[in-house]
Enzyme design. Structure first.
Site, PDB file in Angstrom:
ATOM      1  N   THR A 106      25.319  29.053  39.282  1.00 36.30           N
ATOM      2  CA  THR A 106      24.183  28.244  39.732  1.00 36.30           C
ATOM      3  C   THR A 106      24.722  26.933  40.297  1.00 36.30           C
ATOM      4  OG1 THR A 106      22.812  29.267  38.042  1.00 36.30           O
ATOM      5  CG2 THR A 106      22.018  27.183  38.930  1.00 36.30           C
ATOM      6  N   TYR A 113      17.080  17.461  13.393  1.00 34.72           N
ATOM      7  CA  TYR A 113      15.813  17.041  12.793  1.00 34.72           C
ATOM      8  C   TYR A 113      14.851  16.594  13.889  1.00 34.72           C
ATOM      9  CZ  TYR A 113      12.230  14.704  10.203  1.00 34.72           C
ATOM     10  OH  TYR A 113      11.003  14.349   9.721  1.00 34.72           O
ATOM     11  N   ARG A 173      34.218  23.213  39.182  1.00 39.29           N
ATOM     12  CA  ARG A 173      33.653  24.454  39.715  1.00 39.29           C
ATOM     13  C   ARG A 173      33.694  24.435  41.231  1.00 39.29           C
ATOM     14  NH1 ARG A 173      28.759  25.669  35.541  1.00 39.29           N
ATOM     15  NH2 ARG A 173      28.696  23.416  35.443  1.00 39.29           N
ATOM     16  N   THR A 229      29.284  16.485  28.159  1.00 43.50           N
ATOM     17  CA  THR A 229      29.391  16.747  29.608  1.00 43.50           C
ATOM     18  C   THR A 229      28.100  16.369  30.342  1.00 43.50           C
ATOM     19  OG1 THR A 229      28.733  19.059  29.303  1.00 43.50           O
ATOM     20  CG2 THR A 229      31.095  18.594  29.359  1.00 43.50           C
ATOM     21  N   TYR A 270      34.584  30.613  25.891  1.00 45.30           N
ATOM     22  CA  TYR A 270      33.202  30.526  26.384  1.00 45.30           C
ATOM     23  C   TYR A 270      32.524  31.892  26.289  1.00 45.30           C
ATOM     24  CZ  TYR A 270      29.353  29.256  29.549  1.00 45.30           C
ATOM     25  OH  TYR A 270      28.122  29.013  30.110  1.00 45.30           O
ATOM     26  N   LYS A 326      32.220  25.863  18.928  1.00 45.52           N
ATOM     27  CA  LYS A 326      31.315  25.300  17.916  1.00 45.52           C
ATOM     28  C   LYS A 326      29.873  25.266  18.414  1.00 45.52           C
ATOM     29  CE  LYS A 326      32.479  21.821  15.262  1.00 45.52           C
ATOM     30  NZ  LYS A 326      32.992  20.463  14.898  1.00 45.52           N
ATOM     31  N   TYR A 354      18.410  36.831  14.419  1.00 40.03           N
ATOM     32  CA  TYR A 354      17.229  36.030  14.031  1.00 40.03           C
ATOM     33  C   TYR A 354      15.940  36.743  14.441  1.00 40.03           C
ATOM     34  CZ  TYR A 354      18.948  31.766  11.910  1.00 40.03           C
ATOM     35  OH  TYR A 354      19.473  30.856  11.028  1.00 40.03           O
ATOM     36  N   VAL A 362      24.299  19.194  18.732  1.00 42.82           N
ATOM     37  CA  VAL A 362      23.513  20.232  18.030  1.00 42.82           C
ATOM     38  C   VAL A 362      24.352  21.116  17.108  1.00 42.82           C
ATOM     39  CG1 VAL A 362      21.640  20.322  19.706  1.00 42.82           C
ATOM     40  CG2 VAL A 362      23.616  21.837  20.012  1.00 42.82           C
TER      41      VAL A 362
HETATM   42  N1  UDP Z   1      37.706  28.391  42.835  1.00 39.52           N
HETATM   43  C1  UDP Z   1      38.493  28.089  43.927  1.00 39.52           C
HETATM   44  N2  UDP Z   1      38.824  26.785  44.152  1.00 39.52           N
HETATM   45  C2  UDP Z   1      38.417  25.764  43.361  1.00 39.52           C
HETATM   46  C3  UDP Z   1      37.586  26.071  42.255  1.00 39.52           C
HETATM   47  C4  UDP Z   1      37.268  27.388  42.016  1.00 39.52           C
HETATM   48  O1  UDP Z   1      38.895  28.980  44.702  1.00 39.52           O
HETATM   49  O2  UDP Z   1      38.790  24.603  43.631  1.00 39.52           O
HETATM   50  C5  UDP Z   1      37.353  29.791  42.602  1.00 39.52           C
HETATM   51  C6  UDP Z   1      37.600  30.274  41.174  1.00 39.52           C
HETATM   52  O3  UDP Z   1      38.919  30.716  41.002  1.00 39.52           O
HETATM   53  C7  UDP Z   1      36.582  31.392  41.058  1.00 39.52           C
HETATM   54  C8  UDP Z   1      35.431  30.936  41.955  1.00 39.52           C
HETATM   55  O4  UDP Z   1      35.973  29.938  42.805  1.00 39.52           O
HETATM   56  O5  UDP Z   1      37.124  32.598  41.561  1.00 39.52           O
HETATM   57  C9  UDP Z   1      34.262  30.357  41.203  1.00 39.52           C
HETATM   58  O6  UDP Z   1      34.788  29.415  40.307  1.00 39.52           O
HETATM   59  P1  UDP Z   1      33.889  28.457  39.409  1.00 39.52           P
HETATM   60  O7  UDP Z   1      34.823  27.575  38.673  1.00 39.52           O
HETATM   61  O8  UDP Z   1      32.864  27.809  40.249  1.00 39.52           O
HETATM   62  O9  UDP Z   1      33.097  29.372  38.386  1.00 39.52           O
HETATM   63  P2  UDP Z   1      33.316  30.816  37.741  1.00 39.52           P
HETATM   64  O10 UDP Z   1      32.458  31.692  38.555  1.00 39.52           O
HETATM   65  O11 UDP Z   1      34.761  31.231  37.831  1.00 39.52           O
HETATM   66  O12 UDP Z   1      32.863  30.646  36.359  1.00 39.52           O
END
Ligand code: UDP
Length: 319
Positions: free
Chosen positions: A184, A71, A195, A45, A154, A100, A168, A66
């Site tokens: 972030t 190494y 996101r 990614t 995740y 993984k 560790y 990773v």
């Molecule tokens: N979200 C949304 N529309 C989008 C993408 C995300 O309304 O097109 C919402 C998602 O359902 C969540 C929030 O925005 O409630 C933040 O989503 P993101 O994927 O950024 O990260 P998350 O905080 O869920 O890991």
């Protein structure tokens, strides 16, 4: 040599996930402070475009996954372990890779730190709190995670990574740090990463509808990447083994966020509603008292300012 550059003189850092969004900003920050930086990334990614401007004699890029033995020749002082796909769309697309890298990848990165007697920092996540029943979330909350849900890959990978890091520390006396990173944003997020920040910005810039999931009343708290990187650096240099939340406590609903993006971009895109993804956390806000107390850290970039820089970045990328 400028004072800032002396900090890292002669010190070597490994940054796993260094070609990713936060990783590339961290590499840049470390180079500015005079460190030698080994950036390791599988490019699953991450992208070389993110690190294109970092090339110099103190920077080395190694393409490596990773989850396999790492190494590195010569001494290493710090290992920042950031490697992992981290967007909710990746949770569906790359579940096995996520598990993984959280498990095997963290094991290899810890092994590297142990062999080199380096200090180790794990990039963990607010997702360890799942859909939280406590608000705001402080580090002593154990979380509410569905282990068999789509997001669970995740959440559980990072929970396992935290447990392995502590093991560790306890068994091998490794000097470890755990950062729980909350939402972030900033330049170098992927256009299609799904996101909410890149999605709304690119939709607004293209004049497409902004897709709010659910009724938009779920909340998030957004931290600008430069503040996050500063927090990670301070945590690495602080004397704290317990997890530390890093994020911006300024909370807002996703619907409010959509309106903000629309007004900052000057877009006339309409706002439409789509189904809420399964197990989408309803609320999220970091309690950053521990970071304030132990690191003297808190975010400094106001959301409109950070968003404007991010919008400028996406304008260039889309052009
Ligand atoms: N979200 C949304 N529309 C989008 C993408 C995300 O309304 O097109 C919402 C998602 O359902 C969540 C929030 O925005 O409630 C933040 O989503 P993101 O994927 O950024 O990260 P998350 O905080 O869920 O890991």
């Amino acid at each position: 040599m400028p004072q800032q550059q002396e900090e890292g003189a002669g010190k070597r850092c490994v940054v796993t996930g260094g070609a990713g969004f936060i990783g590339s900003h961290l590499c840049e920050y470390l180079l500015q402070r005079g460190y030698q930086v080994i950036c390791m990334d599988s490019l699953l990614t991450g992208t070389v475009a993110n690190i294109a401007r970092l090339h110099c004699e103190r920077f080395e890029f190694i393409k490596h996954d990773v989850t396999n033995y790492i190494y590195i020749d010569g001494p290493v002082d710090y290992v920042f372990h950031l490697a992992s796909p981290a967007s909710p769309v990746d949770f569906e697309r790359l579940p096995i890779q996520i598990l993984k890298v959280g498990a095997l990848g963290t094991h290899k990165a810890l092994g590297l730190a142990k062999a080199k007697e380096a200090r180790f920092l794990l990039a963990s996540t607010s997702e360890v709190y799942g859909d939280p029943l406590v608000h705001p979330q402080s580090e002593d909350y154990w979380g509410n995670v569905n282990p068999v849900g789509i997001r669970g890959v995740y959440d559980e990978a990072k929970r396992f990574a935290e447990a392995l890091t502590m093991a560790y520390h306890r068994i091998h006396h490794l000097d470890t740090r755990i950062a729980r990173i909350f939402n972030t944003y900033g330049p170098r997020m992927r256009v299609n990463d799904g996101r909410v920040v890149p999605t709304f910005i690119t939709q607004a810039l293209r004049g497409e509808p902004l897709t709010v999931f659910g009724d938009g009343r779920q909340t998030r708290s957004f931290c600008y990447v430069a503040d996050m990187v500063e927090g990670l650096y301070r945590l690495m240099h602080a004397n704290v083994t317990e997890p530390v939340n890093l994020g911006n406590p300024e909370e807002m609903t996703i619907l409010e966020f959509a309106h903000l993006v629309r007004s900052l971009t000057g877009s006339r895109s309409e706002i439409i509603f789509k189904p809420l993804p399964v197990d989408d956390p309803r609320i999220r806000q970091p309690d950053i008292s521990r970071a304030r107390r132990l690191l003297g850290w808190e975010p400094r970039t106001p959301l409109p300012e950070g968003l404007q820089r991010t919008i400028d970045y996406f304008r260039q990328v889309l052009a």
